[in-house]
Enzyme design. Structure first.
Site, PDB file in Angstrom:
ATOM      1  N   ILE A  57       0.849  -1.191   0.000  1.00 29.69           N
ATOM      2  CA  ILE A  57       0.000   0.000   0.000  1.00 29.69           C
ATOM      3  C   ILE A  57       0.881   1.236   0.000  1.00 29.69           C
ATOM      4  O   ILE A  57       1.650   1.453   0.945  1.00 29.69           O
ATOM      5  CB  ILE A  57      -0.918   0.031   1.239  1.00 29.69           C
ATOM      6  N   THR A  58       0.785   2.047  -1.042  1.00 28.14           N
ATOM      7  CA  THR A  58       1.519   3.310  -1.015  1.00 28.14           C
ATOM      8  C   THR A  58       0.761   4.290  -0.115  1.00 28.14           C
ATOM      9  O   THR A  58      -0.463   4.334  -0.109  1.00 28.14           O
ATOM     10  CB  THR A  58       1.679   3.901  -2.425  1.00 28.14           C
ATOM     11  N   GLY A  59       1.517   5.065   0.652  1.00 24.60           N
ATOM     12  CA  GLY A  59       0.872   5.995   1.579  1.00 24.60           C
ATOM     13  C   GLY A  59       0.107   5.292   2.677  1.00 24.60           C
ATOM     14  O   GLY A  59      -0.904   5.800   3.165  1.00 24.60           O
ATOM     15  N   ASN A  61       0.680   5.058   5.675  1.00 23.01           N
ATOM     16  CA  ASN A  61       0.916   5.632   7.000  1.00 23.01           C
ATOM     17  C   ASN A  61      -0.178   6.591   7.455  1.00 23.01           C
ATOM     18  O   ASN A  61      -0.215   6.992   8.613  1.00 23.01           O
ATOM     19  CB  ASN A  61       2.253   6.369   7.031  1.00 23.01           C
ATOM     20  N   SER A  62      -1.097   6.969   6.538  1.00 22.06           N
ATOM     21  CA  SER A  62      -2.133   7.920   6.930  1.00 22.06           C
ATOM     22  C   SER A  62      -3.373   7.766   6.062  1.00 22.06           C
ATOM     23  O   SER A  62      -3.331   7.131   4.999  1.00 22.06           O
ATOM     24  CB  SER A  62      -1.618   9.366   6.835  1.00 22.06           C
ATOM     25  N   GLY A  63      -4.471   8.372   6.521  1.00 22.39           N
ATOM     26  CA  GLY A  63      -5.692   8.438   5.731  1.00 22.39           C
ATOM     27  C   GLY A  63      -6.256   7.093   5.330  1.00 22.39           C
ATOM     28  O   GLY A  63      -6.258   6.130   6.097  1.00 22.39           O
ATOM     29  N   TYR A 239      -4.477  18.856 -10.476  1.00 20.40           N
ATOM     30  CA  TYR A 239      -4.965  17.730  -9.668  1.00 20.40           C
ATOM     31  C   TYR A 239      -5.844  16.813 -10.520  1.00 20.40           C
ATOM     32  O   TYR A 239      -5.686  15.588 -10.506  1.00 20.40           O
ATOM     33  CB  TYR A 239      -5.762  18.253  -8.472  1.00 20.40           C
TER      34      TYR A 239
END
Length: 367
Positions: A57-59, A61-63, A239
């Site tokens: 899983i990239t990212g 660490n949060s959300g 974005y």
């Protein structure tokens, strides 16, 4: 010197029914809490034993990435998270092991996990805005595992201020959200295919986190001329461009490696692109205007979802039955667990292939 162009809302609607279709997508299934009758119809409590399942899983660490890592860890999987900060990754893993769930105010609530059911979790340092870092991460993961069951391309940034670029000089949003993930996916395809060869009845899955905001991408999806000349788009158009790219990544893999594709013979890969909803995470918490609204805590549940709810779409994509997953492979999944239309130009195979090939060419420049 980089310049900023006004936001070009792409003129992609060609018939009246497409306007209705997009209103349906953007509003009813955009994940706005005030549409109280549209709620998740699936919970991670329906997950089975995930021992033996390898997840990256990239990212993580949060959300939404943190909540995804947490659920797979609690259900016995071997979980790896990619994070650019060793300290944030270490802290996140410690909280996950204690059963911490983050609420919409950034506070953690703990429930002790069942030690007999949990899996393992560790991190690999990776900065998606640096293609060299992405390659090091992929090589490290290849040294740890022989197969990969699920790849969650979850990490991302949103509406960053103009004038920011990746290490290799690309606009930060596209370089991080799309180009970095394309490099990672391309390097990990062999591990995903290995899973599908070993367990053809349970193929590997790629879940790419996108957004309904992809509709604000420029005409054709990607403005290559602007990227190559370091001419920046408006931050919301940039974005949208990066989120268009995230859907295109999943579409490319589905077309070339998904069920029924020519390359599926050496291991098929099921793909989804996902809109998580309007989620209370650090991605949006510090945007202009939103930060002030967080001080009015009673308002927050009216316009944003818990990170846990925001993660449900992508976890569901990892857990939906193989028969359904094969049928829906290549779909855009919006709130909640609902197939929704993406922008029509994402059906353009030439445009999707061009983006993948362009990203490949950028990676070759770093070799």
């Amino acid at each position: 010197m980089a310049t900023t162009k006004p936001s070009p809302v792409a003129p992609f609607q060609t018939t009246w029914w497409q306007w209705i279709e997009y209103y349906y997508l953007l509003m009813l299934h955009g994940g706005f809490p005030f549409f109280w009758w549209i709620r998740p119809h699936w919970k991670p409590s329906q997950m089975g034993d995930k021992r033996g399942t390898v997840v990256f899983i990239t990212g993580g660490n949060s959300g939404t990435g943190y909540e995804t890592a947490r659920e797979y860890y609690l259900h016995g999987a071997t979980v790896y998270i990619g994070c650019r900060s060793d300290q944030r990754a270490t802290d996140a893993i410690a909280r996950i092991k204690k059963g911490g769930r983050c609420n919409m105010y950034g506070e953690f609530e703990y429930e002790t996990p069942n030690a007999a059911k949990v899996g393992t979790i560790e991190y690999i340092n990776m900065d998606l805005s640096d293609l060299d870092s992405v390659e090091r991460c992929a090589n490290e993961l290849k040294g740890k595992v022989q197969r990969l069951d699920m790849l969650f391309a979850n990490a991302g940034i949103m509406a960053t201020d103009p004038g920011q670029f990746t290490k290799q000089g690309y606009p930060l949003q596209f370089g991080t959200n799309t180009l970095g993930h394309q490099r990672l996916i391309s390097l990990l395809l062999p591990l995903l295919k290995q899973t599908s060869r070993e367990t053809p009845d349970s193929p590997a899955r790629l879940i790419s986190l996108s957004s309904v905001g992809h509709v604000f991408a420029p005409r054709g999806g990607i403005n290559y001329e602007a990227i190559e000349s370091r001419t920046e788009l408006d931050k919301w158009a940039a974005y949208g461009e990066s989120k268009w790219g995230d859907i295109a990544l999943a579409n490319f893999v589905n077309t070339h490696h998904g069920p029924g594709s020519p390359n599926a013979i050496d291991g098929e890969i099921i793909t989804f692109s996902v809109h998580p909803g309007v989620v209370a995470t650090n991605l949006s918490r510090h945007l202009g205007g939103v930060e002030a609204m967080y001080k009015l805590t009673w308002l927050t549940p009216l316009y944003q979802l818990q990170p846990y709810d925001g993660a449900l779409n992508q976890i569901w994509c990892g857990e939906v039955s193989v028969a359904e997953a094969r049928r829906m492979s290549g779909s855009f999944i919006s709130c909640f667990q609902t197939q929704c239309p993406a922008r029509p130009d994402l059906k353009n195979k030439v445009a999707v292939d061009r983006m993948w090939e362009w990203c490949d060419a950028q990676a070759r420049k770093t070799e």
